[in-house]
Structure formats: structure tokens, C-alpha cells
Design a protein around this motif. Structure first.
Motif, mmCIF file in Angstrom:
data_model
loop_
_atom_site.group_PDB
_atom_site.id
_atom_site.type_symbol
_atom_site.label_atom_id
_atom_site.label_comp_id
_atom_site.label_asym_id
_atom_site.label_seq_id
_atom_site.Cartn_x
_atom_site.Cartn_y
_atom_site.Cartn_z
ATOM 1 N N ASN A 190 -12.514 10.788 -4.336
ATOM 2 C CA ASN A 190 -11.385 9.984 -4.791
ATOM 3 C C ASN A 190 -11.863 8.713 -5.481
ATOM 4 O O ASN A 190 -12.872 8.132 -5.102
ATOM 5 C CB ASN A 190 -10.481 9.616 -3.611
ATOM 6 N N GLY A 191 -11.115 8.304 -6.495
ATOM 7 C CA GLY A 191 -11.425 7.056 -7.185
ATOM 8 C C GLY A 191 -12.560 7.147 -8.181
ATOM 9 O O GLY A 191 -13.133 6.128 -8.580
ATOM 10 N N TYR A 192 -12.874 8.359 -8.641
ATOM 11 C CA TYR A 192 -14.017 8.512 -9.539
ATOM 12 C C TYR A 192 -13.733 8.070 -10.972
ATOM 13 O O TYR A 192 -14.670 7.820 -11.732
ATOM 14 C CB TYR A 192 -14.536 9.951 -9.508
ATOM 15 N N SER A 193 -12.487 7.949 -11.345
ATOM 16 C CA SER A 193 -12.207 7.387 -12.664
ATOM 17 C C SER A 193 -12.641 5.925 -12.705
ATOM 18 O O SER A 193 -13.205 5.457 -13.702
ATOM 19 C CB SER A 193 -10.717 7.515 -12.996
ATOM 20 N N LEU A 194 -12.414 5.212 -11.602
ATOM 21 C CA LEU A 194 -12.889 3.830 -11.506
ATOM 22 C C LEU A 194 -14.412 3.796 -11.424
ATOM 23 O O LEU A 194 -15.062 2.954 -12.061
ATOM 24 C CB LEU A 194 -12.278 3.139 -10.295
ATOM 25 N N VAL A 195 -14.987 4.697 -10.661
ATOM 26 C CA VAL A 195 -16.451 4.761 -10.561
ATOM 27 C C VAL A 195 -17.077 4.934 -11.935
ATOM 28 O O VAL A 195 -18.006 4.203 -12.307
ATOM 29 C CB VAL A 195 -16.875 5.932 -9.638
ATOM 30 N N ARG A 196 -16.561 5.868 -12.716
ATOM 31 C CA ARG A 196 -17.148 6.139 -14.032
ATOM 32 C C ARG A 196 -16.953 4.961 -14.985
ATOM 33 O O ARG A 196 -17.798 4.687 -15.822
ATOM 34 C CB ARG A 196 -16.545 7.425 -14.607
ATOM 35 N N LYS A 197 -15.842 4.235 -14.827
ATOM 36 C CA LYS A 197 -15.624 3.039 -15.654
ATOM 37 C C LYS A 197 -16.650 1.961 -15.313
ATOM 38 O O LYS A 197 -17.198 1.302 -16.208
ATOM 39 C CB LYS A 197 -14.211 2.495 -15.444
ATOM 40 N N ILE A 198 -16.914 1.779 -14.020
ATOM 41 C CA ILE A 198 -17.904 0.781 -13.607
ATOM 42 C C ILE A 198 -19.285 1.163 -14.135
ATOM 43 O O ILE A 198 -20.043 0.310 -14.620
ATOM 44 C CB ILE A 198 -17.927 0.651 -12.069
ATOM 45 N N VAL A 199 -19.622 2.433 -14.058
ATOM 46 C CA VAL A 199 -20.911 2.905 -14.578
ATOM 47 C C VAL A 199 -21.009 2.626 -16.075
ATOM 48 O O VAL A 199 -22.029 2.111 -16.561
ATOM 49 C CB VAL A 199 -21.089 4.414 -14.294
#
Length: 368
Positions: A190-199
């Protein structure tokens, strides 16, 4: 003779090769409930098991893995994403007290590369076997022009059964019950769209070695979802804990307070004590890099709390010990109390997923 379908971008022979590669793994999940051979049009389950129940109730769930698949594709590592799928599905079913019986999967891809598809399905099968759930069928669909050659998405569904008078729900929750937290393995799915944005914002590469993780960024982000179903099924069947479980919550999309609120009755409240656990480094590194306070991420990530169970106070310590023996770290999050007046003005959340449930808030600071 040339297959005209191949000219459109669909390779049925590749599909056959993928099936051969995954056949052994899928068959290894088949227990004595499964009828028929591998490769049939439909999976079949011997439903006579339901005769052993006085009033059997079927429970079902369907889910996917979300944009975590984009990281698996970027890393060209596909053997763990299957466990994420299984966890997201069967751990929703055990929330009701039900035992999952069987599961099916669906994979859509731009180009059917047999080894990649077989890796995904092997991961699904391995996880199913770990929690004693039969993988009885699935579908792999090639969608050229809709998905890029390296792209795919996965989804799955499962069915379980529970005795009617043993269904876990908000109706069984009592003031004084203890809420236990079960440690997550990391971000889960969960929350991987935010994870990928941070990356992307930090110009990181998934191959970057991160000291706090002791491995590459991509390896950390692909850490598979913890499987709780197998362990919880054992505890639910343990004679010591009969009538000691009230309800459960799978901490997934929507975060901590929302997922707890939806399984509690409207007349109670819960203060989740942040000081009882420390979020893993993956949460801290990502939050710090994005300049976001962990408190503001409680509605997006599990922050180390993957699952919660509500139990009678007199069995809480024993259940923590049993979970430890079964390899699951758990702790007391808080205690169920009567709902205070003007709860919303005091920071409680009581609505989630279309339900009006218990009032839940997180209090204090996380452990250092």
C-alpha cells in the motif's frame, strides 16, 4: 503454418510454455479438497467439507498488488510479488475468522514472457502453500497495445468458510478488550504511488545501496507482504482461545486509524499508543527524504503495524506469547474504552470505507 494471431501480438505458444513452467508449483498447493487435474477450464473444490459445519458461512475477497508491480518490473524481479497478492487477499478473509480454502489469480501483460509469468505464479503458489490455501485456477491474458511489453498487473480472489457463531465482528467487541498489533514486514502493498514519487523526486535508483536497509533500495521496497493467515488460523482453532477473539483488522489502504475504526462498534473508542512500537527504517528513510512527518503518513502506510486483533483482556498476554512461538512479533496497542463525548473534536476518526465505526486516534510519539 504461421499462426495469424501471433501477428497481432498474442503468442499462444508462449502461454503454453508459461503453463508448463508453473505447473509443478501450482499443483503443489493442491490438497485433498481439490478435484480434477491441472489445466481444466474451472477449478473444483470438494464442498463436502461444509458438512462438518453446523452453519457454514462463505467469505470471499479480491484484491491486487497496486503499483508495487512497477518496482518489480523496474528491478526485473518477479518472484516475490505473488506473496503480496496472496497476503492482500487471504489476510482480508481471516479478519472475519474464516479459513481460506482456495484462490484464483489473474495476470494481464503486454507481452507474455514465459519465465516472468512463471516466476509470478510460483510466488503466488509458494505463498498459498505456506498458508494452506489451494491455488485452483488462474488466467494469463496478453494485451498488446494496451500494456507495454514489460508491463503487467496481477489480481486474485479467494473463498473461505467460517462457522456462523464464530464470525468475528464489531458485535463481539467489549469495553476492556485489548488490541494487539502484529508487526508488518515493511510497506506491504500500500502507498506505493507515494513511494515511487519520493524515489523519483530524490533521483534515486532502485539499485542504490541504502545503508539503513543493508541492501539495495529496490530489494527493500520489494520485501513481500507478511502472511498472517496461517498463524491466526492456528490460534482461532486453539481450544485455549475459544471465544477470546472479538474482531481483527488488516492494516491496508486507508491507514491505521481508518482500518481499526471500521471493525469497532460506534459506541467505543481506542487510543493507539504510538510509543508501543518503532516504525522500520524504510518508513523513516522515505519520510525524512520527502520532508513528511510520520504522523502525516498514518493514513497511507502501515508504519510497521500490519495487522491488529482485538481479544479479551485475560488472554492477551498468552496470545502474545503464542504469536511469538509461531514467529510473529506482537504487542499491546491499546484498550477498548467507551466513546467520549465530542470525540471528533478530540481528534478521533470514526468513519471509513463507507462505515461509521468506533472512534480511533493515535496518541503520543513513536518509540525511538
Amino acid at each position: 503454418m504461421t499462426n495469424p494471431y501471433a501477428a497481432s501480438g498474442v503468442d499462444t505458444e508462449a502461454g503454453d510454455r508459461a503453463v508448463e513452467l508453473m505447473k509443478q508449483a501450482v499443483s503443489s498447493t493442491h490438497n485433498n479438497l481439490v478435484l480434477g487435474s491441472f489445466g481444466g477450464f474451472a477449478g473444483m473444490i470438494d464442498a463436502s467439507i461444509l458438512k462438518s459445519y453446523d452453519h457454514p458461512i462463505l467469505a470471499t475477497s479480491t484484491d491486487g498488488v497496486g503499483t508495487k508491480v512497477a518496482i518489480a518490473q523496474a528491478m526485473d524481479k518477479h518472484d516475490t510479488i505473488g506473496q503480496d497478492l496472496v497476503g492482500m487477499v487471504v489476510d482480508d478473509i481471516v479478519v472475519t475468522g474464516a479459513r481460506s480454502l482456495f484462490m484464483t489469480d489473474y495476470i494481464a501483460c503486454g507481452l507474455l514472457e514465459p519465465t516472468r509469468i512463471a516466476d509470478i505464479v510460483r510466488g503466488i503458489a509458494k505463498a498459498c502453500k505456506a498458508v494452506d490455501v489451494a491455488l485452483v485456477g488462474g488466467e494469463t491474458a496478453e494485451h498488446p497495445g494496451l500494456l507495454k511489453p514489460h508491463e503487467y498487473d496481477v489480481a486474485g480472489a479467494a473463498v473461505g468458510v467460517v462457522e456462523k457463531d464464530k464470525i468475528l465482528s464489531s458485535e463481539k467487541v467489549q469495553v476492556g478488550d485489548v488490541v494487539l498489533g502484529l508487526q508488518s514486514s515493511g510497506l506491504h502493498s500500500n502507498g506505493y504511488s507515494l513511494v515511487r514519487k519520493i524515489v523519483a523526486d530524490n533521483n534515486w535508483q532502485y539499485t542504490d545501496l541504502i545503508a539503513e536497509f543493508g541492501r539495495t533500495l529496490g530489494e527493500e521496497l520489494l520485501e513481500p507482504t507478511a502472511l498472517y493467515t496461517g498463524v491466526l488460523n492456528k490460534l482461532l482453532q486453539d481450544i485455549r482461545y475459544q471465544n477470546k477473539f472479538s474482531t481483527m483488522s488488516h492494516i491496508t489502504g486507508g491507514g491505521i486509524a481508518a482500518n481499526l475504526s471500521r471493525v469497532l462498534p460506534a459506541h467505543v473508542s481506542l487510543d493507539v499508543q504510538r510509543s508501543t512500537w518503532q516504525p522500520q527504517p524504510v518508513f523513516q528513510v522515505l519520510a525524512e527524504s520527502a520532508g513528511i512527518n510520520l504522523f502525516d503518513l498514518e493514513s497511507t502506510w502501515n508504519l510497521g503495524l500490519g495487522f491488529a486483533i482485538v481479544v479479551r483482556e485475560d488472554s492477551a498476554a498468552s496470545i502474545i506469547g503464542s504469536l511469538r512461538e509461531l514467529g510473529v512479533s506482537s504487542w499491546q496497542l491499546g484498550v477498548i474504552e467507551p466513546k467520549p463525548e465530542n470525540a471528533e473534536s478530540k481528534g478521533y476518526l470514526s468513519s471509513a470505507k463507507g462505515t461509521h465505526g468506533g472512534s480511533v486516534r493515535l496518541v503520543g510519539e513513536y518509540a525511538k
